[in-house]
Design a protein around this motif. Structure first.
Motif, short mmCIF file in Angstrom:
data_model
loop_
_atom_site.label_atom_id
_atom_site.label_comp_id
_atom_site.label_asym_id
_atom_site.label_seq_id
_atom_site.Cartn_x
_atom_site.Cartn_y
_atom_site.Cartn_z
N MET A 225 -10.61 -5.58 -20.48
CA MET A 225 -11.17 -6.45 -19.35
C MET A 225 -10.41 -5.81 -17.93
O MET A 225 -11.13 -6.05 -16.89
CB MET A 225 -10.65 -7.60 -19.37
CG MET A 225 -11.53 -8.50 -20.21
SD MET A 225 -12.25 -10.19 -19.46
CE MET A 225 -12.71 -10.89 -21.02
N LEU A 226 -9.57 -5.15 -17.86
CA LEU A 226 -8.88 -4.69 -16.48
C LEU A 226 -9.83 -3.84 -15.62
O LEU A 226 -9.53 -4.02 -14.44
CB LEU A 226 -7.40 -4.27 -16.57
CG LEU A 226 -6.27 -5.19 -17.06
CD1 LEU A 226 -4.94 -4.49 -17.27
CD2 LEU A 226 -6.13 -6.22 -15.88
N GLY A 227 -10.51 -3.09 -16.45
CA GLY A 227 -11.63 -2.17 -15.60
C GLY A 227 -12.81 -2.88 -15.12
O GLY A 227 -13.49 -2.24 -14.23
N ASN A 228 -12.82 -4.32 -15.14
CA ASN A 228 -13.78 -5.31 -14.54
C ASN A 228 -13.99 -5.06 -13.20
O ASN A 228 -15.10 -5.23 -12.37
CB ASN A 228 -13.59 -6.68 -14.82
CG ASN A 228 -13.68 -7.19 -16.30
OD1 ASN A 228 -14.05 -6.17 -17.05
ND2 ASN A 228 -13.37 -8.32 -16.58
N SER A 229 -12.52 -4.89 -12.51
CA SER A 229 -12.51 -4.49 -10.96
C SER A 229 -13.75 -3.41 -10.58
O SER A 229 -14.16 -3.50 -9.59
CB SER A 229 -11.21 -4.41 -10.39
OG SER A 229 -10.47 -3.30 -11.25
N TYR A 230 -13.65 -2.36 -11.25
CA TYR A 230 -14.55 -1.33 -11.00
C TYR A 230 -15.95 -1.79 -11.04
O TYR A 230 -16.72 -1.51 -10.23
CB TYR A 230 -14.19 -0.09 -11.81
CG TYR A 230 -15.34 1.00 -11.69
CD1 TYR A 230 -15.13 1.90 -10.39
CD2 TYR A 230 -16.23 1.35 -12.38
CE1 TYR A 230 -16.01 2.83 -10.38
CE2 TYR A 230 -17.10 2.09 -12.30
CZ TYR A 230 -16.88 2.94 -11.14
OH TYR A 230 -17.90 3.98 -10.65
#
Length: 314
Positions: free
Chosen positions: A111-116
């Motif tokens: 989930m941390l790539g959600n920001s992209y």
């Protein structure tokens, strides 16, 4: 394409686990270049090792499905930078835009790539329990990633999925049926699988492991995982499996190293309990049939201790 031809594609993929290789794709932040598993379905296979600076935290599989009406991504990645690197690979394969992202659970590497992706205006879909888990632990996951991969996570921030579901979320794009399914409790809260019924392919996420040892967390109930496997995952009868970690494979392999391992460990711990063994001794029950798996040294004793605690009062 025939099934025999598709199996030839699978056999042509890189073989074996890769815990000891720091980076397989120096030209990208991704650990490995995406491979086409079956026509239209790609996966960038992560390291079967803990996250490190060298692998940029890419230690799970980042997959995508190409259709004539857009691309569906499975797992946003462990950072803004990894998601951006995956998007560059997608653009090299197809001019179609990414229209949807599924996250397999609430862990940081999902989930941390959600920001992209949120910055690209893409809907990010997760199970309600995974979204709740990320809301609670996303900040901690980000701090851990910052400590491990340092500048390779500098643009990352916590962004929640904007679409959630409870049982299933289905979409058809370019004639391709794609179903995200919550099958029941397994490895972590809100684990889902992505099922392509016409292709008989499942992107299993952390429901299924084979090249690296599965981890049993405080919230992982081994007996529940076995039940979910037997009553809901196995009946899919998938021909092709892209697991959460490790190379694409088949049901025989993931069954051997997931369901069968959980049954084996419960049997070993059960025998230890019947013999009057305590927790301190339980850490060292025999798990030698699985000692060849990556991350065995990091996880085997922890797994045994947690299963002991679960079974002690059954």
């Amino acid at each position: 394409m025939s099934k025999s031809a598709l199996f030839s594609i699978l056999l042509a993929l890189p073989a074996g686990a890769s815990e000891d290789i720091p980076d397989q794709y120096p030209g990208s932040l991704l650990y490995s270049k995406p491979v086409e598993v079956i026509p239209g379905v790609f996966s960038a296979i992560g390291a079967t090792a803990p996250p490190t600076y060298e692998n940029a935290g890419h230690n799970n599989n980042l997959s995508f499905i190409v259709t004539s009406e857009g691309v569906v991504v499975i797992n946003s990645g462990a950072s803004y930078e990894l998601a951006q690197a995956l998007h560059a690979e997608i653009k090299a394969v197809t001019p179609q835009p990414v229209v949807l992202v599924f996250t397999e659970n609430g862990q940081g590497h999902a989930m941390l790539g959600n920001s992209y992706w949120a910055g690209q205006g893409v809907d990010i879909v997760a199970h309600v329990d995974a979204a709740a888990e990320f809301a609670q632990s996303g900040g901690q996951s980000l701090r851990a990633a910052q400590a491990r991969v340092k500048d390779r996570v500098e643009n990352t921030h916590v962004v929640a999925p904007n679409v959630t579901f409870e049982d299933s979320y289905a979409v058809t794009l370019g004639g391709v049926e794609i179903e995200a399914l919550y099958l029941g409790p397994a490895h972590s809260p809100g684990d889902i699988v992505v099922w392509l019924p016409a292709q008989s392919l499942v992107i299993s996420g952390d429901m299924a492991f084979h090249e690296r040892m599965l981890p049993i967390f405080d919230h992982t109930i081994a007996a529940d995982w076995i039940e979910t496997w037997e009553t809901a995952f196995e009946p899919l009868q998938a021909t092709y499996v892209i697991p959460g970690h490790g190379h694409p494979t088949n049901m025989d392999q993931v069954r051997r190293y997931t369901r069968d391992y959980l049954l084996y460990l419960r049997k070993q711990v059960g025998a230890h309990l019947e013999a009057g063994g305590d927790l301190a001794q339980a850490f060292y029950v025999d798990q030698s049939p699985y000692a060849h798996l990556d991350t065995f040294e990091e996880l085997a004793t922890k797994n045994a201790g947690r299963v002991y605690e679960q079974m002690e009062f059954e």
